[in-house]
Motif scaffolding. Structure first.
Motif, PDB file in Angstrom:
ATOM      1  N   TYR A 131      90.064  95.207  70.242  1.00  0.00           N
ATOM      2  CA  TYR A 131      90.816  94.474  69.218  1.00  0.00           C
ATOM      3  C   TYR A 131      89.941  93.504  68.441  1.00  0.00           C
ATOM      4  O   TYR A 131      90.341  92.994  67.404  1.00  0.00           O
TER       5      TYR A 131
ATOM      6  N   GLY B 177      85.631  95.544  64.154  1.00  0.00           N
ATOM      7  CA  GLY B 177      86.011  95.882  62.781  1.00  0.00           C
ATOM      8  C   GLY B 177      86.476  97.319  62.625  1.00  0.00           C
ATOM      9  O   GLY B 177      87.442  97.593  61.922  1.00  0.00           O
TER      10      GLY B 177
ATOM     11  N   HIS C 143      90.072  97.737  63.592  1.00  0.00           N
ATOM     12  CA  HIS C 143      91.032  97.236  62.608  1.00  0.00           C
ATOM     13  C   HIS C 143      91.293  98.295  61.531  1.00  0.00           C
ATOM     14  O   HIS C 143      92.436  98.497  61.119  1.00  0.00           O
TER      15      HIS C 143
END
Length: 140
Positions: A76, A79, A82
């Motif tokens: 989490y 990058g 995400h």
């Protein structure tokens, strides 16, 4: 335990994607079937079963196993995760659209063309390519 959950996640993703690629294709053919015809009724059963028996459970397992992997692996904070997460959200939204379309077909209320479903059929494939590249390459 991480590797077992990862294997479960991969199996669930494969099942989810198989359904997400097949369901819009069924809808392409369903569009040309006369509402109320035997062919249309067969497509309704096929679409409903594919959604309820394969696609929905596979998506749920994908999300649950994926969530566990993200938490346990600390992904989490990354990058690439995400970006992947954003693509999975879009994939889930398409899943929701397909659920709505199945309901429309079941009620003989489809107003969309076969071309619409052909285009929709490409979206999961494009998203899947992006997701796999992000997970394997981890570019950022």
């Amino acid at each position: 335990m991480y590797e077992w959950i990862k294997a479960l996640h991969i199996l669930a993703v494969i099942s989810w994607m198989a359904g997400m690629l097949y369901l819009p294709r069924l809808m392409v053919y369903h569009c040309v079937a006369e509402p109320g015809s035997k062919q249309s009724e067969t497509f309704k059963v096929m679409e409903w079963r594919l959604l309820k028996i394969i696609i929905n459970p596979a998506m749920i397992v994908t999300w649950l196993a994926g969530g566990w992997l993200v938490w346990d692996g600390g992904w989490y904070l990354s990058g690439w995760f995400h970006a992947k997460f954003a693509l999975v959200i879009v994939m889930s939204a398409i899943h929701g659209m397909l659920v709505r379309r199945v309901k429309e077909f079941r009620q003989d209320r489809n107003t969309r063309s076969a071309k619409y479903y052909r285009i929709l059929n490409e979206a999961p494939a494009v998203l899947m390519i992006g997701i796999v590249i992000l997970v394997v390459v981890k570019p950022f």
